[in-house]
Design a protein around this motif. Sequence first.
Motif: not given
Length: 412
Positions: A95-98, A100-105, A123-130
């Motif tokens: 789920m996206l948190e903070e 939408e800047s962080v993805l938490r399992a 994991a941080l979303m910025a610059g990721s393939s996700l």
Amino acid sequence: MCDSRIKEYETVIEKMSEGYFPRKLSGEMPVDDLGRLGMALLELSKKLEKKFDEMQKLSEVTTHINEGLFLDEILDQLYDSFRNIIPYERIGLAMLEEGESVLRAHWERSEAKQVYLKGGFKALMAGSSLQQILETGNPRIINNLKKYLLEHPCSASTKLIVKEGIRSSLTCPLVVQGKPIGFIFFSSFLTNAYRETHISIFKQIANQLASIIEKGKVYEELYQLNLKLQRANARLEDLATYDDLTGVCNRRIFNEMLHKEWFRAIRHSTVISLIMIDVDYFKNYNDSYGHVAGDFCLNKIAETITRIIKRPGDLIARYGGEEFVVLLPETEIRAAQSIAEQIRLGIENLGIEHRESLNADVVTISAGLTTMKPQNDNDPLQIISEADDALYKAKYGGRNRVVTLSGELISL
């Protein structure tokens, strides 16, 4: 003359519109334009039947998943329901948190011998393939994760699932009303497990599935909030009912119970006994040993009285400061005197040192007792007054004693 095949084709089309899909036509199919039309109808019937079955399965999946209320229930339903339409040995939800800047399992179910990518992984979303998947809105297939890891050696999540034995993944974004909320990861132990058809299948229920998951998340948050409110209300109720230091009832509850028992005694023509207790020379104790020791002393006294007062209808309360009160419904004076003396001896036998006591070297109490038979022309304040007078006599008669006040309202 009209070719009989035309009539049969019309019947086939009618049946397909009703959800029945013929697999063959009667008679021979000459190779002419009309025959080719018949073959095309059969091929269409097969495709529609496959599509119809697929939609039925998807409908059953969403119905089954929607039966859950809490998010984990919904996800467990999801894990059990998708097997007939998408291959996997592992499903994970993040789920996206903070903002939408962080993805938490958040959740995972796996048939791996050991799970390495667990709930709580971030994991941080910025610059990721996700992040790219969210931008396009299209699910992503990786059919060789070991190769992908060689090309992306810094991907911590890929390292963990490869360690679990996962070799293929289908990553699907979850979007509710245009707002991304997270991802579902279908994973397989096999390489080349996923096809574009699996993406197509997921897209058909993506919106429904995302909405169901969001519903479960919101329901769970509301449930947890309600639990917190219930605990807060229970805490407030405790504060309103019990003395914060000793854990026995407070004066407000004592007053309520006294009034209740008073009028019950009038209805049933029974007696009430009341014991008022005061710790001897408690100010001297506090001045000599400190307030922490004073609190400890009051707690031990409350514990001792509670241990002695055993009947469910009896009540012990902290009346104020170092004073306690014991309410004994339907208790005659001699039984009450026995209880009061047990309390006095029990506290003396605690052996709590009291160098500043003027009549003993340990903490003691004085107790005043009275027993009344309530009448319509008197009120509960009278029994409090009588017990208080008895306590006064105990204190100024030498302390460490029980005094019983015999008044005109006493009924033996």
